[in-house]
Design an enzyme around this catalytic site. Sequence first.
Site, PDB file in Angstrom:
ATOM      1  N   TYR A 138      51.312 -21.073 -19.424  1.00  0.00           N
ATOM      2  CA  TYR A 138      52.927 -21.293 -19.135  1.00  0.00           C
ATOM      3  C   TYR A 138      53.261 -22.651 -18.143  1.00  0.00           C
ATOM      4  O   TYR A 138      52.690 -23.076 -17.527  1.00  0.00           O
ATOM      5  CB  TYR A 138      52.192 -20.477 -17.525  1.00  0.00           C
ATOM      6  CG  TYR A 138      53.792 -19.178 -17.639  1.00  0.00           C
ATOM      7  CD1 TYR A 138      55.024 -19.309 -18.504  1.00  0.00           C
ATOM      8  CD2 TYR A 138      52.651 -17.739 -17.942  1.00  0.00           C
ATOM      9  CE1 TYR A 138      56.024 -17.948 -18.664  1.00  0.00           C
ATOM     10  CE2 TYR A 138      53.691 -16.442 -17.815  1.00  0.00           C
ATOM     11  CZ  TYR A 138      54.864 -16.272 -18.228  1.00  0.00           C
ATOM     12  OH  TYR A 138      56.230 -15.657 -18.693  1.00  0.00           O
ATOM     13  N   GLU A 152      57.368 -22.775 -16.891  1.00  0.00           N
ATOM     14  CA  GLU A 152      57.970 -23.310 -16.806  1.00  0.00           C
ATOM     15  C   GLU A 152      58.516 -24.492 -16.012  1.00  0.00           C
ATOM     16  O   GLU A 152      57.940 -24.978 -15.166  1.00  0.00           O
ATOM     17  CB  GLU A 152      58.532 -22.445 -15.875  1.00  0.00           C
ATOM     18  CG  GLU A 152      58.610 -21.005 -16.677  1.00  0.00           C
ATOM     19  CD  GLU A 152      59.020 -19.545 -15.799  1.00  0.00           C
ATOM     20  OE1 GLU A 152      59.155 -19.340 -15.046  1.00  0.00           O
ATOM     21  OE2 GLU A 152      59.075 -18.534 -16.703  1.00  0.00           O
ATOM     22  N   ASP A 211      77.144 -26.439 -33.529  1.00  0.00           N
ATOM     23  CA  ASP A 211      76.258 -25.707 -33.900  1.00  0.00           C
ATOM     24  C   ASP A 211      75.900 -26.401 -35.332  1.00  0.00           C
ATOM     25  O   ASP A 211      76.406 -25.746 -36.007  1.00  0.00           O
ATOM     26  CB  ASP A 211      76.625 -24.583 -33.877  1.00  0.00           C
ATOM     27  CG  ASP A 211      75.428 -22.622 -34.122  1.00  0.00           C
ATOM     28  OD1 ASP A 211      74.198 -23.759 -34.712  1.00  0.00           O
ATOM     29  OD2 ASP A 211      75.380 -22.109 -33.607  1.00  0.00           O
ATOM     30  N   THR A 268      68.551 -23.843 -35.505  1.00  0.00           N
ATOM     31  CA  THR A 268      67.773 -23.942 -35.379  1.00  0.00           C
ATOM     32  C   THR A 268      66.678 -24.986 -35.651  1.00  0.00           C
ATOM     33  O   THR A 268      67.031 -25.746 -36.096  1.00  0.00           O
ATOM     34  CB  THR A 268      68.016 -22.629 -35.581  1.00  0.00           C
ATOM     35  OG1 THR A 268      67.863 -22.973 -36.745  1.00  0.00           O
ATOM     36  CG2 THR A 268      68.309 -21.343 -34.890  1.00  0.00           C
ATOM     37  N   LYS A 312      65.620 -22.841 -40.280  1.00  0.00           N
ATOM     38  CA  LYS A 312      66.098 -22.806 -41.285  1.00  0.00           C
ATOM     39  C   LYS A 312      66.299 -23.990 -42.698  1.00  0.00           C
ATOM     40  O   LYS A 312      64.798 -24.063 -42.461  1.00  0.00           O
ATOM     41  CB  LYS A 312      68.120 -23.146 -41.152  1.00  0.00           C
ATOM     42  CG  LYS A 312      67.710 -21.598 -40.028  1.00  0.00           C
ATOM     43  CD  LYS A 312      69.465 -21.087 -39.671  1.00  0.00           C
ATOM     44  CE  LYS A 312      70.081 -19.629 -39.042  1.00  0.00           C
ATOM     45  NZ  LYS A 312      69.675 -19.945 -37.297  1.00  0.00           N
ATOM     46  N   ARG A 316      60.055 -20.809 -36.014  1.00  0.00           N
ATOM     47  CA  ARG A 316      61.259 -20.262 -35.430  1.00  0.00           C
ATOM     48  C   ARG A 316      61.684 -20.741 -34.088  1.00  0.00           C
ATOM     49  O   ARG A 316      60.928 -20.852 -33.544  1.00  0.00           O
ATOM     50  CB  ARG A 316      60.932 -18.702 -35.556  1.00  0.00           C
ATOM     51  CG  ARG A 316      62.045 -18.118 -35.201  1.00  0.00           C
ATOM     52  CD  ARG A 316      61.892 -16.642 -36.176  1.00  0.00           C
ATOM     53  NE  ARG A 316      61.558 -16.752 -36.824  1.00  0.00           N
ATOM     54  CZ  ARG A 316      62.888 -16.189 -38.255  1.00  0.00           C
ATOM     55  NH1 ARG A 316      63.734 -15.855 -37.432  1.00  0.00           N
ATOM     56  NH2 ARG A 316      62.733 -16.416 -39.233  1.00  0.00           N
TER      57      ARG A 316
HETATM   58  N1  DSN Z   1      71.072 -15.197 -38.317  1.00  0.00           N
HETATM   59  C1  DSN Z   1      71.262 -16.210 -38.915  1.00  0.00           C
HETATM   60  C2  DSN Z   1      71.474 -15.788 -40.424  1.00  0.00           C
HETATM   61  O1  DSN Z   1      71.180 -15.970 -40.911  1.00  0.00           O
HETATM   62  O2  DSN Z   1      72.761 -17.115 -40.010  1.00  0.00           O
HETATM   63  C3  DSN Z   1      72.202 -16.795 -37.792  1.00  0.00           C
HETATM   64  O3  DSN Z   1      71.555 -16.298 -36.090  1.00  0.00           O
END
Ligand code: DSN
Length: 479
Positions: free
Chosen positions: A67, A69, A244, A273, A276, A282
């Site tokens: 932990y 935090e 974003d 994120t 991707k 993730r």
């Molecule tokens: N789930 C993502 C996507 O497929 O673009 C966005 O949050």
Amino acid sequence: MAADYPDTASGAYRAVLQVIESVEPRIAAATRKELADQRDSLKLIASENYASLAVLLTMGSWLSDKYAEGTIGHRFYAGCQNVDTVEAVAAEHARELFGAPYAYVQPHSGIDANLVAYWAILATRVEAPGLADAGVKHVNDLSEADWEALRHKLGNQRLLGMSLDAGGHLTHGFRPNISGKMFHQRSYGTDPQTGLLDYDALAAAAREFKPLIIVAGYSAYPRRINFAAMREIADDVGATLMVDMAHFAGLVAGKVFTGDEDPVPHAHVTTTTTHKSLRGPRGGLILAQPEYADAVDKGCPMVLGGPLAHVMAAKAVALAEARQPAFQTYAKRIADNAKALAEGFLSRGARLVTGGTDNHIVLLDVTSFGLTGRQAESALLDAGVVTNRNSIPADPNGAWYTSGIRFGTPALTSRGFGAADFDRVAELVVDVLKNTQPAAGARGTSKAKYTLADGTAQRVRDAAAELLAANPLYPGLTL
Ligand code: DSN
């Protein structure tokens, strides 16, 4: 893909699966099966990728047990010296990779990152209403009684983000999402004729609406954005520009998007994120200009639970990979492959939203095949082509059935697919869609049912198997 140490990894994974098997064999079986399924399908989901074995292995450690935090050097638990190292290394890589003055690598997901960012912008920009006399200046200093006043006040803050059907994300002010409830929200769309972002219309909307925050970025818009123009629009109305870049962070990291197309120097706050196009674990992260850093740093415990140290460690490894020259080659191939896929569709008579692509996304309007997105998505899956249905601008079939299929090139590019392979993928997709017929449902035409002509699924699976075999996933990894 970075060196993947297949021999070492094979041994490691065999041992891991053996341990899991001794406790819960069904989980070991599902883990094995997931690898087989991913190896055997054409993964074209634009938001997915294949992380390196180094990234995946980093997540499987006892760092998960701690932990921590708080922030680096300022934790609510004792014994966080190693988590401090992990978080500091990941943040350093993020700052260096993106040229950002500040990075926060704790967010567990993109939605978390956006929530932290929204709160940080409020905390930085909004003076507590009528509370200055009590010595309360910012939303983070409010008492319970002050919260009551703040809830009222927060209702007056405004957010302008891209609409969902133009390609925006639900956290960009979509009404059922908390971002559409914390703020008065308004959406900007795209030009009905071209499908492209209309900066003049956006500037006019911003002047009229006077938002606190303008959100730029997308999940399904197949074009690049001029972030310098976005910043001018934001500055003109005194708004904070939040970008974003979850979908295209890999293209920023890989220097495909530079200058006006690189959001980091133009945005006040940039969220992303990491899993991707960036090809990490993730999770999420935030980059910010110095004036927002203190507020973003309070993400945990303001919005987030304890940081996931094992995932922050994997973010550090992925970011280190993305700083290698090979990642720039990878990112360029993502964009080149998307163009090849788009050309492959267009040359076979398909209609694309905006008429093409210049990022990693291709959005196919499947009404040109007489199908809904739901029918097309299911028929493609029958043939081993994994995609997702997606709304298109002014979608006649709504957000559930939709009229589009979104394709993305990051994952198959990680496997080694090139332009000729993507042209073949377009041929296979068109083969499936041309051989899919909408079926009548119990109450008339069903938007979900369809029939696929005999032999199509197997023909496409066989052809896909050849492409997949030539570009193996985790080559040398045997379980
Ligand atoms: N789930 C993502 C996507 O497929 O673009 C966005 O949050």
